[in-house]
Motif scaffolding. Structure first.
Motif, PDB file in Angstrom:
ATOM      1  N   TYR A   1      -6.146   2.076  -1.440  1.00 54.27           N
ATOM      2  CA  TYR A   1      -6.220   0.869  -0.618  1.00 54.27           C
ATOM      3  C   TYR A   1      -7.475   0.112  -1.018  1.00 54.27           C
ATOM      4  O   TYR A   1      -8.561   0.692  -1.105  1.00 54.27           O
ATOM      5  CB  TYR A   1      -6.277   1.251   0.863  1.00 54.27           C
ATOM      6  CG  TYR A   1      -6.433   0.074   1.780  1.00 54.27           C
ATOM      7  CD1 TYR A   1      -5.340  -0.726   2.122  1.00 54.27           C
ATOM      8  CD2 TYR A   1      -7.674  -0.247   2.309  1.00 54.27           C
ATOM      9  CE1 TYR A   1      -5.489  -1.815   2.964  1.00 54.27           C
ATOM     10  CE2 TYR A   1      -7.824  -1.340   3.150  1.00 54.27           C
ATOM     11  CZ  TYR A   1      -6.730  -2.120   3.472  1.00 54.27           C
ATOM     12  OH  TYR A   1      -6.870  -3.207   4.305  1.00 54.27           O
TER      13      TYR A   1
ATOM     14  N   TRP B   1       0.797  -1.239   0.000  1.00 57.79           N
ATOM     15  CA  TRP B   1       0.000   0.000   0.000  1.00 57.79           C
ATOM     16  C   TRP B   1       0.826   1.284   0.000  1.00 57.79           C
ATOM     17  O   TRP B   1       0.285   2.339  -0.315  1.00 57.79           O
ATOM     18  CB  TRP B   1      -1.005  -0.014   1.157  1.00 57.79           C
ATOM     19  CG  TRP B   1      -1.858  -1.240   1.080  1.00 57.79           C
ATOM     20  CD1 TRP B   1      -1.954  -2.235   1.997  1.00 57.79           C
ATOM     21  CD2 TRP B   1      -2.671  -1.649  -0.028  1.00 57.79           C
ATOM     22  NE1 TRP B   1      -2.792  -3.232   1.551  1.00 57.79           N
ATOM     23  CE2 TRP B   1      -3.251  -2.897   0.305  1.00 57.79           C
ATOM     24  CE3 TRP B   1      -2.980  -1.096  -1.269  1.00 57.79           C
ATOM     25  CZ2 TRP B   1      -4.118  -3.586  -0.546  1.00 57.79           C
ATOM     26  CZ3 TRP B   1      -3.836  -1.782  -2.113  1.00 57.79           C
ATOM     27  CH2 TRP B   1      -4.380  -2.999  -1.751  1.00 57.79           C
TER      28      TRP B   1
ATOM     29  N   GLN C   1      -5.328   3.965   6.825  1.00 55.90           N
ATOM     30  CA  GLN C   1      -4.572   3.629   5.612  1.00 55.90           C
ATOM     31  C   GLN C   1      -3.960   4.866   4.946  1.00 55.90           C
ATOM     32  O   GLN C   1      -3.006   4.774   4.185  1.00 55.90           O
ATOM     33  CB  GLN C   1      -5.462   2.887   4.591  1.00 55.90           C
ATOM     34  CG  GLN C   1      -6.133   1.643   5.148  1.00 55.90           C
ATOM     35  CD  GLN C   1      -5.154   0.685   5.804  1.00 55.90           C
ATOM     36  OE1 GLN C   1      -4.065   0.426   5.286  1.00 55.90           O
ATOM     37  NE2 GLN C   1      -5.528   0.179   6.975  1.00 55.90           N
TER      38      GLN C   1
ATOM     39  N   VAL D   1      -9.869   4.764  -0.208  1.00 52.32           N
ATOM     40  CA  VAL D   1     -10.228   3.359   0.021  1.00 52.32           C
ATOM     41  C   VAL D   1     -11.314   2.926  -0.962  1.00 52.32           C
ATOM     42  O   VAL D   1     -12.310   3.628  -1.137  1.00 52.32           O
ATOM     43  CB  VAL D   1     -10.741   3.164   1.464  1.00 52.32           C
ATOM     44  CG1 VAL D   1     -11.268   1.751   1.671  1.00 52.32           C
ATOM     45  CG2 VAL D   1      -9.646   3.483   2.470  1.00 52.32           C
TER      46      VAL D   1
END
Length: 299
Positions: free
Chosen positions: A122, A116, A169, A173
DNA sequence: TGCTCATATTGGTAGGTCAA
DNA sequence: TTGACCTACCAATATGAGCA
């Protein structure tokens, strides 16, 4: 004393039509040996599509019971059928320091790097049925992608924790969603999209959901078995005449290829190759370090 | 507006009854 | 005797309808 069988059934002999039905099940398991374990629902839909098995909830229940006895009786291997089982949290224990060192050495040869930090987004896969997770994970794992079972995400805590996970993250996403094409499936998808999305927005995460299967188009392309929506299910707007399709109705190999295509469409494959190159470099380096350490300890 | 009720989701299992 | 089949039930939540 329970009247139901306990443990293994010795000398289990299915009767009548179930002899042929079990033979058909074994053919299905052989046909999809690369996708094992299958859920009973997946087996059910292949039987409906290829063996004219009755497509009713009662017939599905009968199949569940038959496969329970067939597994107890050793006719169907336990590891060929997947269902939701209990979870366990086992402590990680070692026999000795040497045992720990051996385990570390072995894991160094399989260490994996997160993709990532080189990817533009992500990506995760969420499927409605928990039983499908191992099959989808076999596709997603090589890409470093997590597969979760949605189960409707009925827990508000689970939805909040998921949003927190996505916020950590620090990337946009994208969730690839696999669910039933029916009013309830639509409602679950909408609920996930809106509720987790709202938590994500508050937590500063850029969140989106792509519904990749099952769609009306899939039903038409693959001639999937359908059912009219239940009149009592009012959880989503449903067009007059539209038929419902269960996710398990998609043949396992086709579902895997749909998920693989969706994953690759959302990833930078050149950067993924770079992650794998760095991964191999890291494994070589760690193995060398651990070999030196072992040699020094022996001396 | 807020409460209750019915119904839906998953993958089974329990108990009772029937039939081979 | 044993396998098959039917109904009811489990957990936690969403949704719509109906009612006060």
């Amino acid at each position: 004393m329970a009247k139901r069988p306990r443990g293994f059934i010795s000398g289990y002999r299915p009767r009548g039509a179930n002899v042929d039905l079990l033979a058909a099940v074994q053919s299905v398991l052989t046909m999809y040996q690369d996708q094992l374990p299958l859920t009973i629902r997946q087996v059910f839909y292949v039987l409906v599509g290829k063996y004219d098995y009755e497509k009713t909830e009662a017939a599905y229940k009968r199949l569940c019971e038959l496969l329970a006895n067939a597994r107890r009786g050793g006719v169907i291997p336990f590891d060929h059928i997947r269902d939701d089982g209990p979870s366990a949290a086992a402590p990680q224990l070692f026999k000795s320091g040497d045992d720990w060192l051996t385990a570390i050495h072995r894991s160094a040869n399989h260490v994996r790097l997160s993709p990532w930090n080189l990817q533009p987004r992500y990506v995760e896969v969420i499927c409605e049925a928990g039983g499908m997770v191992p099959m989808l994970a076999s596709v997603a794992d090589p890409y470093g992608i997590t597969v979760r079972s949605g189960g409707g995400f009925d827990s508000i805590t689970a939805k909040h924790e998921l949003a927190q996970h996505y916020a950590r993250q620090q990337l946009p996403v994208t969730v690839l969603h696999v669910g039933d094409h029916d009013p309830s499936g639509e409602a679950l998808w909408t609920n996930l999209s809106e509720d987790v999305g709202a938590f994500c927005q508050s937590l500063g995460a850029d969140f989106s959901v792509q519904r990749i299967a099952v769609t009306k188009e899939h039903q038409q392309i693959y001639s999937l078995p359908t059912a009219p929506p239940k009149k009592t299910d009012k959880r989503s707007v449903w067009n007059e005449g539209d038929q419902t399709v269960q996710a398990e109705a998609l043949p396992p190999d086709i579902l895997q290829s749909i998920v693989r295509d969706a994953i690759e469409a959302n990833l930078d494959l050149d950067q993924l190759a770079e992650t794998r190159r760095l991964e191999q470099q890291t494994r070589d380096k760690l193995s060398a370090v651990l070999s030196d350490l072992t040699t020094n300890l022996d001396n």
